[in-house]
Design a protein around this motif. Structure first.
Motif, mmCIF file in Angstrom:
data_model
loop_
_atom_site.group_PDB
_atom_site.id
_atom_site.type_symbol
_atom_site.label_atom_id
_atom_site.label_comp_id
_atom_site.label_asym_id
_atom_site.label_seq_id
_atom_site.Cartn_x
_atom_site.Cartn_y
_atom_site.Cartn_z
ATOM 1 N N SER A 22 0.824 -1.217 0.000
ATOM 2 C CA SER A 22 0.000 0.000 0.000
ATOM 3 C C SER A 22 0.855 1.263 0.000
ATOM 4 O O SER A 22 0.587 2.212 -0.743
ATOM 5 C CB SER A 22 -0.931 0.015 1.214
ATOM 6 O OG SER A 22 -1.838 -1.044 1.148
ATOM 7 N N ALA A 25 2.413 1.640 -3.359
ATOM 8 C CA ALA A 25 1.411 2.116 -4.317
ATOM 9 C C ALA A 25 1.204 3.623 -4.202
ATOM 10 O O ALA A 25 1.125 4.323 -5.212
ATOM 11 C CB ALA A 25 0.095 1.372 -4.096
ATOM 12 N N ARG A 26 1.128 4.125 -2.979
ATOM 13 C CA ARG A 26 0.953 5.576 -2.792
ATOM 14 C C ARG A 26 2.137 6.350 -3.347
ATOM 15 O O ARG A 26 1.964 7.387 -3.986
ATOM 16 C CB ARG A 26 0.767 5.903 -1.312
ATOM 17 C CG ARG A 26 -0.614 5.580 -0.782
ATOM 18 C CD ARG A 26 -0.841 6.155 0.606
ATOM 19 N NE ARG A 26 0.074 5.610 1.604
ATOM 20 C CZ ARG A 26 -0.116 4.469 2.265
ATOM 21 N NH1 ARG A 26 -1.197 3.738 2.014
ATOM 22 N NH2 ARG A 26 0.742 4.052 3.165
ATOM 23 N N LYS A 30 0.194 4.128 -8.059
ATOM 24 C CA LYS A 30 -0.531 2.954 -8.562
ATOM 25 C C LYS A 30 -1.433 2.432 -7.455
ATOM 26 O O LYS A 30 -1.326 2.853 -6.300
ATOM 27 C CB LYS A 30 0.449 1.844 -8.968
ATOM 28 C CG LYS A 30 1.447 2.222 -10.036
ATOM 29 C CD LYS A 30 0.814 2.223 -11.393
ATOM 30 C CE LYS A 30 1.854 2.512 -12.464
ATOM 31 N NZ LYS A 30 1.258 2.617 -13.779
ATOM 32 N N SER A 31 -2.293 1.497 -7.781
ATOM 33 C CA SER A 31 -3.136 0.876 -6.754
ATOM 34 C C SER A 31 -2.363 -0.246 -6.072
ATOM 35 O O SER A 31 -1.400 -0.793 -6.630
ATOM 36 C CB SER A 31 -4.414 0.316 -7.383
ATOM 37 O OG SER A 31 -4.104 -0.783 -8.221
ATOM 38 N N GLN A 32 -2.811 -0.607 -4.888
ATOM 39 C CA GLN A 32 -2.195 -1.733 -4.177
ATOM 40 C C GLN A 32 -2.362 -3.003 -4.990
ATOM 41 O O GLN A 32 -1.472 -3.846 -5.046
ATOM 42 C CB GLN A 32 -2.813 -1.876 -2.779
ATOM 43 C CG GLN A 32 -2.218 -3.015 -1.944
ATOM 44 C CD GLN A 32 -2.901 -4.362 -2.202
ATOM 45 O OE1 GLN A 32 -4.096 -4.424 -2.464
ATOM 46 N NE2 GLN A 32 -2.131 -5.432 -2.111
ATOM 47 N N THR A 33 -3.500 -3.128 -5.670
ATOM 48 C CA THR A 33 -3.749 -4.308 -6.503
ATOM 49 C C THR A 33 -2.748 -4.378 -7.653
ATOM 50 O O THR A 33 -2.241 -5.455 -7.976
ATOM 51 C CB THR A 33 -5.188 -4.280 -7.051
ATOM 52 O OG1 THR A 33 -6.094 -4.204 -5.951
ATOM 53 C CG2 THR A 33 -5.488 -5.512 -7.884
#
Length: 108
Positions: A22, A25-26, A30-33
């Motif tokens: 997470s 991603a931040r 991007k997203s965590q996924t």
């Protein structure tokens, strides 16, 4: 256990250095996924994220994306007893008053 602890890719190293998918991603936008999927595929770091990850983690960009960045050249070891490098010749020292008088603009 998170997937980044199960694989040993440069991207997984970066995620571990940051602390979580997470947080990574931040940082890279991007997203965590998306981070999870990239880890699962054991893919290379996104080209748009390399410099951010290098700045945050200290992992060199040529490790994160060797296809985009070359490794810096290895320093040449210096061997004692070899000929020292030649330096450019230096001009003899000139006192300030002589240097000023010899300047073309002062001749007029």
């Amino acid at each position: 256990m998170a997937i980044e602890h199960e694989i040993d890719t440069p991207f997984a190293q970066a995620v571990r250095a940051i602390g979580s998918q997470s947080a990574t991603a931040r940082i890279i936008g991007k997203s965590q996924t998306a981070v999870f999927n990239k880890l699962k595929a054991q893919g290379l770091v996104w080209d748009t994220a390399v410099l951010k990850l290098e700045a945050v983690t200290g992992i060199p960009k040529h490790i994160l994306r060797p296809d985009l960045f070359e490794a810096p050249p290895e320093p040449t070891p210096f061997s004692y007893g070899t000929t020292s490098p030649t330096l450019a010749p230096t001009r003899p020292a000139v006192p300030c008053d002589q240097a000023a008088a010899s300047h073309p603009r002062d001749a007029a």
